[in-house]
Design a protein around this motif. Sequence first.
Motif, PDB file in Angstrom:
ATOM      1  N   ALA A 285      14.700  31.566 -47.582  1.00 31.03           N
ATOM      2  CA  ALA A 285      14.885  31.806 -49.114  1.00 31.03           C
ATOM      3  C   ALA A 285      16.103  31.407 -49.457  1.00 31.03           C
ATOM      4  N   LYS A 286      16.480  32.344 -48.457  1.00 31.10           N
ATOM      5  CA  LYS A 286      18.262  32.557 -48.836  1.00 31.10           C
ATOM      6  C   LYS A 286      19.432  31.065 -48.471  1.00 31.10           C
ATOM      7  N   PHE A 287      19.014  30.826 -47.621  1.00 31.47           N
ATOM      8  CA  PHE A 287      20.020  29.604 -47.932  1.00 31.47           C
ATOM      9  C   PHE A 287      19.348  27.799 -47.988  1.00 31.47           C
ATOM     10  N   VAL A 288      17.933  27.823 -47.939  1.00 30.32           N
ATOM     11  CA  VAL A 288      17.517  26.691 -48.365  1.00 30.32           C
ATOM     12  C   VAL A 288      16.720  26.352 -49.543  1.00 30.32           C
ATOM     13  N   GLU A 289      16.012  26.585 -50.335  1.00 29.31           N
ATOM     14  CA  GLU A 289      15.436  27.266 -51.140  1.00 29.31           C
ATOM     15  C   GLU A 289      15.092  28.600 -51.527  1.00 29.31           C
ATOM     16  N   PRO A 290      16.270  28.682 -52.990  1.00 24.91           N
ATOM     17  CA  PRO A 290      15.965  30.348 -53.283  1.00 24.91           C
ATOM     18  C   PRO A 290      14.656  30.559 -53.977  1.00 24.91           C
ATOM     19  N   ALA A 291      13.614  29.383 -54.326  1.00 22.15           N
ATOM     20  CA  ALA A 291      12.653  29.910 -55.657  1.00 22.15           C
ATOM     21  C   ALA A 291      10.910  29.581 -53.915  1.00 22.15           C
ATOM     22  N   LEU A 292      11.659  30.108 -52.746  1.00 21.44           N
ATOM     23  CA  LEU A 292      10.312  29.288 -51.385  1.00 21.44           C
ATOM     24  C   LEU A 292       9.395  30.287 -52.002  1.00 21.44           C
ATOM     25  N   LEU A 440       6.594  22.154 -47.477  1.00 21.91           N
ATOM     26  CA  LEU A 440       6.161  23.409 -48.130  1.00 21.91           C
ATOM     27  C   LEU A 440       6.525  24.401 -47.905  1.00 21.91           C
ATOM     28  N   VAL A 441       5.992  24.459 -46.609  1.00 25.53           N
ATOM     29  CA  VAL A 441       6.515  26.651 -46.426  1.00 25.53           C
ATOM     30  C   VAL A 441       8.031  26.873 -45.321  1.00 25.53           C
ATOM     31  N   THR A 442       8.922  25.446 -46.075  1.00 24.59           N
ATOM     32  CA  THR A 442      10.704  25.625 -45.321  1.00 24.59           C
ATOM     33  C   THR A 442      10.988  26.002 -46.453  1.00 24.59           C
TER      34      THR A 442
END
Length: 462
Positions: A285-292, A440-442
């Motif tokens: 959530a912090k480094f890959v996909e902010p909207a995760l 999806l989950v990562t």
Amino acid sequence: MALPTIRELLNSPGPVAGAVARGWVKTRRDSKVMSFAELNDGSCRENLQVVFPPEGNFAEILPSLVTGAAVEIRGDLIPSPAAGQKYELRAGQIRVYGGCDPEKYPIQKKKASDEFLRTVAHLRPRTNKYAAMLRIRAELAYAVHKYFHDKGFFYVHTPIITASDGEGAGEMFTATTLDLANPPRTDKGEIDFSKELLGKKTYLTVTGQLEGESLALALGKIYTFGPTFRAENSNTYRHASEFWMIEPEMAFYELEDDMELAEDFIKSITKSVLEKCPSDMELFAKFVEPALMDNLRNITENKFERLAYTDAVKLLEPENARFETKVSWGVDLASEHERFLVEQYFKKPVILYNKPKEAAAFYMKLNDDGRTVRGMDVLVPRIGEVIGGSERENRLDVLEKKMADAGIDPAAYWWYLDLRRYGSVPHSGFGLGFERMMMLVTGISNIRDVTAYPRVPGYAEF
């Protein structure tokens, strides 16, 4: 007796005298009076800080504690005065299991691109991102098995080597024992596959569905979870030549039951990962996909929209100017259409059902309108289709006609047709691509990066 992992040490209820930590050095630094190292063994995202006090006489061995070195450190686990960490290990003894050349070691503290890390896939699990991905993958796989076990499904194993094209598309890898340089031939000069070890031409499976149906029509509810293969030359971010599939099959389930199960399944395993892997999920959530996290809450907290294909076309046709592939009734919807419905129109997951028979596999049950089949796709943000399923055609005469229309030789599927001759019942199932669920989950955007060793067109390294 096995030693505690770094995760267990960091979660210790109290200090531990004579603790032992084993792992790989992530970093080491020196101050004026002492040295520090960060040690990780893969059991968790967090590192264990090791303190080397000056009285320990470590000057000779410290230079070998470089990034990538494998070590064992014995000492005392004590409360840490530093912020953000509960304990640190005060070193007493050091053993270097395996050294590492810092000039050549490709995994450094600085950030490396995904493209580069694919070239060193044997070492990339030592990075924070890929170690976290693999831990989440393990937890997600466990969640799959637990979900079905708790709901009374039986885990079955279907063949990896098969003579059946379960999808009817012909995009299969041939599995052969014949001498490719000099294969045996028939009187007509064709390759004689009767000389194969298994007596006929065989392939790597594209699905365990057909065999799964036969098992469901005896056990009631079953699921498979295994590798599948597609010889499709598709170089996209969401296609691979080898991937894992989860395929439940259920006797006495109609399409509506199938859709309910698919929705509940996705929600359940997503919640499990969020609950069991908070630290690793925080990394993505912090480094890959902010909207995760917002995306995953959207999945777990909302009822999925049910949308008939015909209604989807009516929604999409006015938007054709934005699409590369234009929509009209009968067109198999592409990823761009799926993502528009999920991300911009409904803004939540969608289950698309009752697709045209021309865009469907031969085994999907024909609706009374004669134009559509009782198939369904589950569409989610960023990915598009993550599940494909259907109520299976259980009427012998209809199935035989559909196979004839598709040019499928019924003799090769005699056993599959037998299931409609002897005690046929309505039954349904679906397939979930495990790697797409991982995307999806990562929040990872490329299927090459959600498995340890990807197999994609043109690439079979490692």
